[in-house]
Design a protein around this motif. Structure first.
Motif, PDB file in Angstrom:
ATOM      1  N   LEU A 115       0.857  -1.176   0.000  1.00  0.00           N
ATOM      2  CA  LEU A 115       0.000   0.000   0.000  1.00  0.00           C
ATOM      3  C   LEU A 115       0.896   1.229   0.000  1.00  0.00           C
ATOM      4  N   ALA A 116       0.781   2.059  -1.032  1.00  0.00           N
ATOM      5  CA  ALA A 116       1.604   3.262  -1.158  1.00  0.00           C
ATOM      6  C   ALA A 116       1.045   4.382  -0.296  1.00  0.00           C
ATOM      7  N   ALA A 117       1.866   5.377  -0.029  1.00  0.00           N
ATOM      8  CA  ALA A 117       1.473   6.517   0.802  1.00  0.00           C
ATOM      9  C   ALA A 117       0.284   7.266   0.213  1.00  0.00           C
ATOM     10  N   ASP A 118       0.130   7.250  -1.114  1.00  0.00           N
ATOM     11  CA  ASP A 118      -0.983   7.953  -1.748  1.00  0.00           C
ATOM     12  C   ASP A 118      -2.274   7.134  -1.772  1.00  0.00           C
ATOM     13  N   GLY A 119      -2.258   5.952  -1.138  1.00  0.00           N
ATOM     14  CA  GLY A 119      -3.461   5.130  -1.058  1.00  0.00           C
ATOM     15  C   GLY A 119      -3.627   4.153  -2.206  1.00  0.00           C
ATOM     16  N   THR A 120      -2.717   4.158  -3.167  1.00  0.00           N
ATOM     17  CA  THR A 120      -2.783   3.178  -4.252  1.00  0.00           C
ATOM     18  C   THR A 120      -2.133   1.876  -3.793  1.00  0.00           C
ATOM     19  N   LEU A 121      -2.392   0.824  -4.536  1.00  0.00           N
ATOM     20  CA  LEU A 121      -1.843  -0.485  -4.218  1.00  0.00           C
ATOM     21  C   LEU A 121      -0.853  -0.881  -5.300  1.00  0.00           C
ATOM     22  N   ARG A 122       0.396  -1.145  -4.904  1.00  0.00           N
ATOM     23  CA  ARG A 122       1.422  -1.616  -5.837  1.00  0.00           C
ATOM     24  C   ARG A 122       1.370  -3.138  -5.836  1.00  0.00           C
ATOM     25  N   VAL A 123       1.038  -3.700  -6.994  1.00  0.00           N
ATOM     26  CA  VAL A 123       0.898  -5.138  -7.159  1.00  0.00           C
ATOM     27  C   VAL A 123       1.995  -5.591  -8.113  1.00  0.00           C
ATOM     28  N   SER A 124       2.856  -6.474  -7.650  1.00  0.00           N
ATOM     29  CA  SER A 124       3.921  -6.951  -8.531  1.00  0.00           C
ATOM     30  C   SER A 124       3.764  -8.438  -8.777  1.00  0.00           C
ATOM     31  N   GLY A 125       4.162  -8.834  -9.966  1.00  0.00           N
ATOM     32  CA  GLY A 125       4.218 -10.231 -10.353  1.00  0.00           C
ATOM     33  C   GLY A 125       5.618 -10.518 -10.832  1.00  0.00           C
ATOM     34  N   CYS A 126       6.185 -11.642 -10.397  1.00  0.00           N
ATOM     35  CA  CYS A 126       7.589 -11.923 -10.680  1.00  0.00           C
ATOM     36  C   CYS A 126       7.790 -13.334 -11.212  1.00  0.00           C
ATOM     37  N   VAL A 127       8.753 -13.439 -12.111  1.00  0.00           N
ATOM     38  CA  VAL A 127       9.282 -14.722 -12.559  1.00  0.00           C
ATOM     39  C   VAL A 127      10.768 -14.647 -12.255  1.00  0.00           C
ATOM     40  N   GLY A 128      11.189 -15.420 -11.257  1.00  0.00           N
ATOM     41  CA  GLY A 128      12.581 -15.327 -10.818  1.00  0.00           C
ATOM     42  C   GLY A 128      12.868 -13.917 -10.335  1.00  0.00           C
TER      43      GLY A 128
END
Length: 140
Positions: A115-128
């Motif tokens: 959850l970022a300070a501006d209220g947005t949600l950082r969603v990451s997807g990773c391969v390795g």
């Protein structure tokens, strides 16, 4: 003086705990970065977040089913209602070690939520070691 410092520290502890729990509270309805889907994130029942697709923008060229799922028996299931994100654990100020399912490719990736300070949600997807992130906003 030591007593004053100790009293201030004790008074601040609940506020710091609340601030951290607020940063970890990713529950709610989120609109994807492309604004073509909404995901309802709630507690999985064990304190970690789970997210289900609750709305997908209709497309004429693709049915609203999980057509690209690698499991042929799941390819006709509706996208609305499927579990998209799960399996996270708290680490520092974010949720780590989870999984995110991408219906457009039929693939599941390692994922983190923050959850970022501006209220947005950082969603990451990773391969390795390679990750891509999106910014989701709270749905109106």
């Amino acid at each position: 003086m030591r007593q004053i410092v100790m009293m201030l520290a004790l008074a601040a502890a609940p506020m710091l705990a609340h601030a951290q729990s607020t940063r970890l509270d990713v529950t709610g309805v989120w609109m994807t970065q492309a604004r073509d889907g909404r995901v309802d994130i709630s507690d999985c029942g064990n304190g970690s977040p789970c997210g289900r697709i609750i709305w997908i923008e209709p497309r004429q060229d693709e049915p609203p089913v999980d057509a690209r799922n690698p499991n042929p028996t799941l390819r006709n299931r509706p996208l609305v209602g499927i579990l998209m994100i799960s399996g996270f654990t708290k680490r520092d100020e974010q949720w780590r070690g989870g999984r995110i399912y991408e219906p457009s490719s039929g693939r599941t990736y390692a994922s983190n939520l923050r959850l970022a300070a501006d209220g947005t949600l950082r969603v990451s997807g990773c391969v390795g070691p390679f990750c891509q992130a999106q910014t989701w906003t709270r749905a109106p």
